[in-house]
Design a protein around this motif. Structure first.
Motif, PDB file in Angstrom:
ATOM      1  N   ASP A 106     -33.270  32.522   4.001  1.00 31.79           N
ATOM      2  CA  ASP A 106     -34.539  31.845   4.269  1.00 31.79           C
ATOM      3  C   ASP A 106     -34.577  31.212   5.658  1.00 31.79           C
ATOM      4  O   ASP A 106     -35.204  30.171   5.858  1.00 31.79           O
ATOM      5  CB  ASP A 106     -34.814  30.782   3.197  1.00 31.79           C
ATOM      6  N   SER A 107     -33.948  31.850   6.621  1.00 30.22           N
ATOM      7  CA  SER A 107     -33.916  31.308   7.974  1.00 30.22           C
ATOM      8  C   SER A 107     -35.031  31.916   8.820  1.00 30.22           C
ATOM      9  O   SER A 107     -35.445  33.058   8.614  1.00 30.22           O
ATOM     10  CB  SER A 107     -32.559  31.593   8.635  1.00 30.22           C
ATOM     11  N   THR A 108     -35.487  31.142   9.791  1.00 30.36           N
ATOM     12  CA  THR A 108     -36.487  31.667  10.726  1.00 30.36           C
ATOM     13  C   THR A 108     -35.871  32.704  11.653  1.00 30.36           C
ATOM     14  O   THR A 108     -36.591  33.503  12.246  1.00 30.36           O
ATOM     15  CB  THR A 108     -37.111  30.530  11.537  1.00 30.36           C
ATOM     16  N   LEU A 175     -25.917  41.555   4.227  1.00 27.65           N
ATOM     17  CA  LEU A 175     -26.634  40.282   4.267  1.00 27.65           C
ATOM     18  C   LEU A 175     -26.792  39.865   5.718  1.00 27.65           C
ATOM     19  O   LEU A 175     -25.826  39.858   6.485  1.00 27.65           O
ATOM     20  CB  LEU A 175     -25.844  39.194   3.525  1.00 27.65           C
ATOM     21  N   PHE A 176     -27.998  39.525   6.096  1.00 27.50           N
ATOM     22  CA  PHE A 176     -28.262  38.905   7.390  1.00 27.50           C
ATOM     23  C   PHE A 176     -28.656  37.462   7.118  1.00 27.50           C
ATOM     24  O   PHE A 176     -29.611  37.200   6.378  1.00 27.50           O
ATOM     25  CB  PHE A 176     -29.385  39.627   8.135  1.00 27.50           C
ATOM     26  N   ALA A 177     -27.911  36.533   7.716  1.00 27.32           N
ATOM     27  CA  ALA A 177     -28.132  35.122   7.430  1.00 27.32           C
ATOM     28  C   ALA A 177     -27.964  34.304   8.702  1.00 27.32           C
ATOM     29  O   ALA A 177     -27.416  34.776   9.700  1.00 27.32           O
ATOM     30  CB  ALA A 177     -27.148  34.630   6.358  1.00 27.32           C
ATOM     31  N   SER A 178     -28.429  33.083   8.639  1.00 30.42           N
ATOM     32  CA  SER A 178     -28.194  32.135   9.718  1.00 30.42           C
ATOM     33  C   SER A 178     -27.733  30.827   9.086  1.00 30.42           C
ATOM     34  O   SER A 178     -27.652  30.707   7.858  1.00 30.42           O
ATOM     35  CB  SER A 178     -29.464  31.929  10.553  1.00 30.42           C
ATOM     36  N   THR A 179     -27.441  29.863   9.920  1.00 33.72           N
ATOM     37  CA  THR A 179     -27.054  28.551   9.421  1.00 33.72           C
ATOM     38  C   THR A 179     -27.304  27.529  10.522  1.00 33.72           C
ATOM     39  O   THR A 179     -27.670  27.889  11.640  1.00 33.72           O
ATOM     40  CB  THR A 179     -25.586  28.538   8.955  1.00 33.72           C
ATOM     41  N   SER A 180     -27.094  26.263  10.206  1.00 26.77           N
ATOM     42  CA  SER A 180     -27.463  25.190  11.132  1.00 26.77           C
ATOM     43  C   SER A 180     -26.433  24.924  12.217  1.00 26.77           C
ATOM     44  O   SER A 180     -26.785  24.478  13.308  1.00 26.77           O
ATOM     45  CB  SER A 180     -27.689  23.889  10.353  1.00 26.77           C
ATOM     46  N   ALA A 181     -25.164  25.181  11.925  1.00 27.11           N
ATOM     47  CA  ALA A 181     -24.124  24.789  12.864  1.00 27.11           C
ATOM     48  C   ALA A 181     -22.876  25.630  12.660  1.00 27.11           C
ATOM     49  O   ALA A 181     -22.549  26.024  11.532  1.00 27.11           O
ATOM     50  CB  ALA A 181     -23.788  23.310  12.677  1.00 27.11           C
ATOM     51  N   VAL A 182     -22.183  25.891  13.775  1.00 30.70           N
ATOM     52  CA  VAL A 182     -20.890  26.572  13.741  1.00 30.70           C
ATOM     53  C   VAL A 182     -19.962  25.823  14.679  1.00 30.70           C
ATOM     54  O   VAL A 182     -20.268  25.624  15.853  1.00 30.70           O
ATOM     55  CB  VAL A 182     -21.004  28.041  14.190  1.00 30.70           C
ATOM     56  N   SER A 183     -18.833  25.398  14.146  1.00 30.32           N
ATOM     57  CA  SER A 183     -17.874  24.663  14.965  1.00 30.32           C
ATOM     58  C   SER A 183     -16.466  24.916  14.450  1.00 30.32           C
ATOM     59  O   SER A 183     -16.226  24.845  13.235  1.00 30.32           O
ATOM     60  CB  SER A 183     -18.174  23.160  14.927  1.00 30.32           C
ATOM     61  N   GLY A 184     -15.554  25.220  15.369  1.00 29.22           N
ATOM     62  CA  GLY A 184     -14.180  25.457  14.948  1.00 29.22           C
ATOM     63  C   GLY A 184     -14.095  26.642  14.008  1.00 29.22           C
ATOM     64  O   GLY A 184     -14.609  27.720  14.289  1.00 29.22           O
ATOM     65  N   GLN A 190     -26.751  21.393   6.459  1.00 25.21           N
ATOM     66  CA  GLN A 190     -26.976  20.013   6.029  1.00 25.21           C
ATOM     67  C   GLN A 190     -27.181  19.865   4.521  1.00 25.21           C
ATOM     68  O   GLN A 190     -26.909  18.800   3.967  1.00 25.21           O
ATOM     69  CB  GLN A 190     -28.228  19.440   6.734  1.00 25.21           C
ATOM     70  N   GLU A 191     -27.665  20.900   3.847  1.00 22.79           N
ATOM     71  CA  GLU A 191     -28.105  20.741   2.458  1.00 22.79           C
ATOM     72  C   GLU A 191     -27.287  21.604   1.511  1.00 22.79           C
ATOM     73  O   GLU A 191     -27.145  22.808   1.712  1.00 22.79           O
ATOM     74  CB  GLU A 191     -29.586  21.070   2.343  1.00 22.79           C
ATOM     75  N   GLN A 192     -26.787  20.964   0.448  1.00 24.89           N
ATOM     76  CA  GLN A 192     -25.908  21.676  -0.466  1.00 24.89           C
ATOM     77  C   GLN A 192     -26.646  22.778  -1.237  1.00 24.89           C
ATOM     78  O   GLN A 192     -26.058  23.810  -1.568  1.00 24.89           O
ATOM     79  CB  GLN A 192     -25.254  20.708  -1.439  1.00 24.89           C
ATOM     80  N   HIS A 214     -27.338  30.035  20.511  1.00 23.64           N
ATOM     81  CA  HIS A 214     -26.341  29.183  21.176  1.00 23.64           C
ATOM     82  C   HIS A 214     -26.519  27.699  20.880  1.00 23.64           C
ATOM     83  O   HIS A 214     -25.558  26.930  20.969  1.00 23.64           O
ATOM     84  CB  HIS A 214     -26.398  29.405  22.687  1.00 23.64           C
ATOM     85  N   THR A 215     -27.736  27.264  20.493  1.00 25.92           N
ATOM     86  CA  THR A 215     -27.955  25.837  20.221  1.00 25.92           C
ATOM     87  C   THR A 215     -27.209  25.368  18.978  1.00 25.92           C
ATOM     88  O   THR A 215     -27.051  24.162  18.772  1.00 25.92           O
ATOM     89  CB  THR A 215     -29.451  25.534  20.050  1.00 25.92           C
ATOM     90  N   LYS A 216     -26.732  26.308  18.168  1.00 22.63           N
ATOM     91  CA  LYS A 216     -26.038  25.945  16.928  1.00 22.63           C
ATOM     92  C   LYS A 216     -24.521  25.974  17.064  1.00 22.63           C
ATOM     93  O   LYS A 216     -23.806  25.588  16.122  1.00 22.63           O
ATOM     94  CB  LYS A 216     -26.475  26.893  15.808  1.00 22.63           C
ATOM     95  N   LEU A 217     -24.033  26.406  18.212  1.00 19.26           N
ATOM     96  CA  LEU A 217     -22.589  26.509  18.412  1.00 19.26           C
ATOM     97  C   LEU A 217     -21.983  25.169  18.795  1.00 19.26           C
ATOM     98  O   LEU A 217     -22.597  24.370  19.504  1.00 19.26           O
ATOM     99  CB  LEU A 217     -22.277  27.548  19.486  1.00 19.26           C
ATOM    100  N   ARG A 218     -20.755  24.950  18.304  1.00 18.71           N
ATOM    101  CA  ARG A 218     -20.003  23.709  18.537  1.00 18.71           C
ATOM    102  C   ARG A 218     -20.791  22.500  18.057  1.00 18.71           C
ATOM    103  O   ARG A 218     -20.768  21.426  18.639  1.00 18.71           O
ATOM    104  CB  ARG A 218     -19.607  23.571  20.009  1.00 18.71           C
ATOM    105  N   ARG A 219     -21.513  22.700  16.952  1.00 15.90           N
ATOM    106  CA  ARG A 219     -22.197  21.623  16.254  1.00 15.90           C
ATOM    107  C   ARG A 219     -21.701  21.594  14.828  1.00 15.90           C
ATOM    108  O   ARG A 219     -21.215  22.598  14.310  1.00 15.90           O
ATOM    109  CB  ARG A 219     -23.714  21.852  16.237  1.00 15.90           C
ATOM    110  N   VAL A 220     -21.836  20.452  14.169  1.00 15.45           N
ATOM    111  CA  VAL A 220     -21.440  20.352  12.770  1.00 15.45           C
ATOM    112  C   VAL A 220     -22.599  19.812  11.949  1.00 15.45           C
ATOM    113  O   VAL A 220     -23.515  19.188  12.474  1.00 15.45           O
ATOM    114  CB  VAL A 220     -20.202  19.445  12.571  1.00 15.45           C
ATOM    115  N   ALA A 221     -22.556  20.088  10.656  1.00 18.22           N
ATOM    116  CA  ALA A 221     -23.488  19.533   9.690  1.00 18.22           C
ATOM    117  C   ALA A 221     -22.689  19.093   8.472  1.00 18.22           C
ATOM    118  O   ALA A 221     -21.473  19.308   8.411  1.00 18.22           O
ATOM    119  CB  ALA A 221     -24.558  20.558   9.327  1.00 18.22           C
TER     120      ALA A 221
END
Length: 259
Positions: A106-108, A175-184, A190-192, A214-221
């Motif tokens: 359900d990602s944009t 499956l093609f998916a996205s997510t809010s953050a990728v780090s390490g 953010q939501e379970q 790139h805005t989601k890289l090296r970020r955490v949720a």
């Protein structure tokens, strides 16, 4: 009170939402001045918009931007990093072949991929995102399977136990998916409720492709979604820095850069 007077708060709230979505965050004082109403009136409007999941209040202002614990409203995500998402979608499209069964979360970001699928037919598409469902219903060459569940207006998608059970009843090629953050080592969200659905989707797919600009890289949720090596490939855009790409490589991620 006239009909016109009753409609004014709704109209003002709509205009406030549009302004906040366009600017990311704004102070309550600035909104009061802009709309020529009291600060108390603005706070009532913001309370209603927060109840609807459009914005998030903080001391002295309001934001539509995501944080480590709050996902942004789908209307804001539709606007964010749009060109980058289109680049990811063009790159991912090369992985789709006629006759496949694919799943889109359900990602944009994956919505942009859905826009490019109209001539790759026959194709089976499985999704829980209402925007993608509406987009693909008019294509006779696409067999569309919608995943039901509890409707979440903030995400414009279906989630919860019924959705997970529906996912578990199918098996797709990719499956093609996205997510809010990728780090390490990990991808985060953010939501379970979202995390549980994404994990179920990964289990139901022979291959999983993560599309993250790139805005989601090296970020955490808040919630850990999956290890980066759980994805068969990660696609990011050419605005990612060398340090961000090195972080992916260091932890074993198989990544590709879309231009």
């Amino acid at each position: 009170m006239t009909t016109d007077e009753r409609s004014r708060p709704a109209q003002r709230q709509s205009e406030i939402a549009e302004h906040v979505l366009a600017h990311g965050s704004v102070s309550a004082a600035d909104l009061a001045e802009m709309f020529h109403v009291s600060l108390m009136t603005i706070h009532r409007d913001l309370d209603e918009l927060e109840r609807q999941g459009v914005v998030r209040k903080f001391r002295g202002g309001v934001s539509s931007q995501p944080s480590s614990v709050f996902e942004s409203n789908v209307a804001y995500r539709m606007r964010a990093a749009h060109q980058e998402k289109q680049a990811l979608a063009r790159h991912a499209r090369d992985l789709v072949e006629p006759g496949m069964a694919i799943m889109l979360d359900d990602s944009t970001t994956t919505l942009e991929l859905a826009r490019l699928l109209t001539d790759i037919t026959p194709l089976t598409v499985v999704t829980n995102f209402l925007e993608t469902i509406k987009l693909l219903t008019t294509n006779p060459g696409i067999r569309l399977i919608s995943l039901g569940g509890e409707y979440y207006p903030t995400h414009d998608s279906f989630l919860g136990v019924p959705c997970i059970e529906a996912i578990e009843s199918v098996r797709v090629d990719v499956l093609f998916a996205s997510t809010s953050a990728v780090s390490g080592e990990y991808a985060y969200h953010q939501e379970q409720e979202i995390v549980l659905v994404k994990r179920a989707m990964m289990r139901s797919a022979q291959r999983s492709v993560l599309m993250v600009d790139h805005t989601k890289l090296r970020r955490v949720a808040l919630h850990r979604h999956a290890h980066v090596t759980d994805f068969d490939r990660i696609i990011t855009d050419d605005q990612a820095t060398e340090a961000e790409l090195a972080d992916l490589a260091e932890h074993g991620a198989r990544y590709e850069v879309a231009s």
